[in-house]
Design an enzyme around this catalytic site. Structure first.
Site: not given
Ligand code: RNT
Ligand code: ZN
Length: 418
Positions: A187, A226, A228, A259, A262, A286, A294, A296, A326
């Site tokens: 990523w 990955e 985003k 993810d 994302h 993820h 986003d 998290d 993640d």
């Molecule tokens: C970031 C991505 C990525 C990170 C990690 C730390 O938006 O989700 O995967 O969270 O690599």
């Molecule tokens: Zn991620």
């Protein structure tokens, strides 16, 4: 009645109820037992890693909160991960980022890293019967401005190409050592705050960089890419968008990482599973939780997660979908955050495994759509939690909220003293 007896009695009643719908609870339990999640090492220390004791997180991602007790060293991080696994049934994997290497106090730049910096991780993982996954790290570094692998300047791009190649090499060694492929996730944050003069330019460069990176063939690792939507400070354009990686993955046979944070918030990630399975080799997830963006947040048992798990089970795709977590939350106990996310994910998969799918399909085939909807609704209140308790009991992990005290003890005795 003693707790164990109570759980067993409820389980028997639940199993009967499920059997009436044609579901074998023990089969679901066995599948859940074998479901291995890939824990993200970076929740333990707010994505800091071991290059600098107090690094600055860049790359458009952010951790909020300053809850005390984060892991500061490799030993602390390992201890915290092990502590977290005490409250999780099943065997799980650990996903490392390159910045979590065992650098022994030396400065090892990203284009110098070798498998040796992960030897102690491999030993540790073997000792604890844990398999490892890997991630290249292109953020939090002086050479990662807004662009890395998509940088027009060949020296900067070359630096990141070298880094990523080395990460694949490390992942391959890890995979060989553990007799199981290491999932290597790529990523990068590349993008811009405003719309660039030409969007194609950077995507073309990224495609070339990826081709160069992937030109070495390895047997013991699998490449995941990955996408985003945007990053903080990079809101208008993301080079590695979903269309970009979906196209790349489909054309060149690479695994696309989904993810769950994302995508546009109204987009349904679960709906992507069946399409990806048809056109890309496997899927890496993820699992995260976006709140308005986003963000998290710690994964919880919500509709999005249930939908995702159900879709994977309906596609009979547990063998092709790799489930990584993640998220990074520094406002609560970090070890507890791991446990909440893992248990929520397992609960979602358990519910999915207990879905009366054969009957639902039969109704559908016979065009009995009222019956299908009615059963879908009724399934939501089937006694899955009795099966969950049994799962915890037989795996010797705390039942229900009993794990909270364990986490608090560790906080009292260990993390609060840091
Ligand atoms: C970031 C991505 C990525 C990170 C990690 C730390 O938006 O989700 O995967 O969270 O690599
Ligand atoms: Zn991620």
């Amino acid at each position: 009645m003693r707790t164990e007896q109570r759980i067993e009695a409820s389980f028997v009643a639940a199993a009967e109820r499920y059997a009436r719908l044609g579901i074998q609870v023990n089969e679901a339990l066995e599948k859940l037992n074998n479901l291995s999640l890939s824990l993200h090492c970076w929740q333990a220390d707010d994505v800091n890693g071991f290059e600098h004791p107090n690094g600055t997180l860049t790359g458009g991602i952010q951790v909020t909160g300053n809850y005390p007790g984060k892991a500061r060293t490799l030993d602390e991080l390992r201890a915290d991960i092990l502590e977290a696994t005490r409250y999780m049934a099943g065997r799980h994997r650990l996903s490392l980022h390159e910045i979590y290497g065992d650098f022994g106090g030396q400065t090892v730049d990203r284009d110098e890293v070798t498998p040796e910096h992960f030897t102690s991780w491999m030993q540790w993982a073997k000792e604890h019967r844990m398999k490892l996954d890997f991630n290249s790290t292109s953020f939090s570094h002086p050479k990662s401005g807004n662009l890395t692998l998509a940088h027009p300047d060949s020296s900067i791009r070359g630096f990141w190409i070298e880094h990523t190649k080395r990460c694949r090499w490390i992942a391959d060694k890890i995979g060989a050592e553990q007799y199981d492929p290491c999932m290597m996730n790529l990523w990068i944050h590349d993008g811009s705050k405003e719309v660039p003069a030409n969007r194609m330019r950077y995507r073309r460069i990224l495609e070339q960089s990826l081709d160069e990176i992937f030109s070495t063939h390895y047997k013991n690792m699998k490449d995941c890419i990955e996408a985003k939507l945007f990053g903080i400070g990079l809101e208008s354009y993301t080079v590695g968008s979903y269309d970009f990686y979906l196209g790349y993955g489909a054309k060149k046979g690479k695994i696309v990482t989904l993810d769950t944070g994302h995508f546009h918030l109204s987009e349904n990630v679960a709906d992507k599973i069946s399409s990806l399975l048809l056109f890309t080799p496997e899927i890496m997830l993820h699992v995260s939780r976006p709140i308005r963006w986003d963000s998290d947040h710690v994964v919880i048992l919500n509709d999005d997660l249930l939908d995702l798990a159900r879709e994977i089970i309906r596609c009979d795709a547990l063998g092709q979908v790799h489930i990584g977590l993640d998220y990074f939350d520094a406002t609560i106990n970090r070890i507890g955050a791991y446990v909440i996310g893992v248990r929520a994910t397992q609960k979602a998969f358990l519910q999915a495994l207990l879905e009366p799918s054969a009957l639902l399909r039969k109704y559908e085939d016979e065009d009995r759509l009222f019956e299908r909807l009615a059963l879908q609704e009724e399934s939501k209140s089937l006694p899955w939690s009795a099966v969950w308790d049994m799962f915890c009991l037989t795996n010797n992990v705390p039942i229900g909220e009993d794990y909270i005290n364990g986490i608090l003890n560790y906080e009292r005795n260990v993390t609060s003293k840091r």
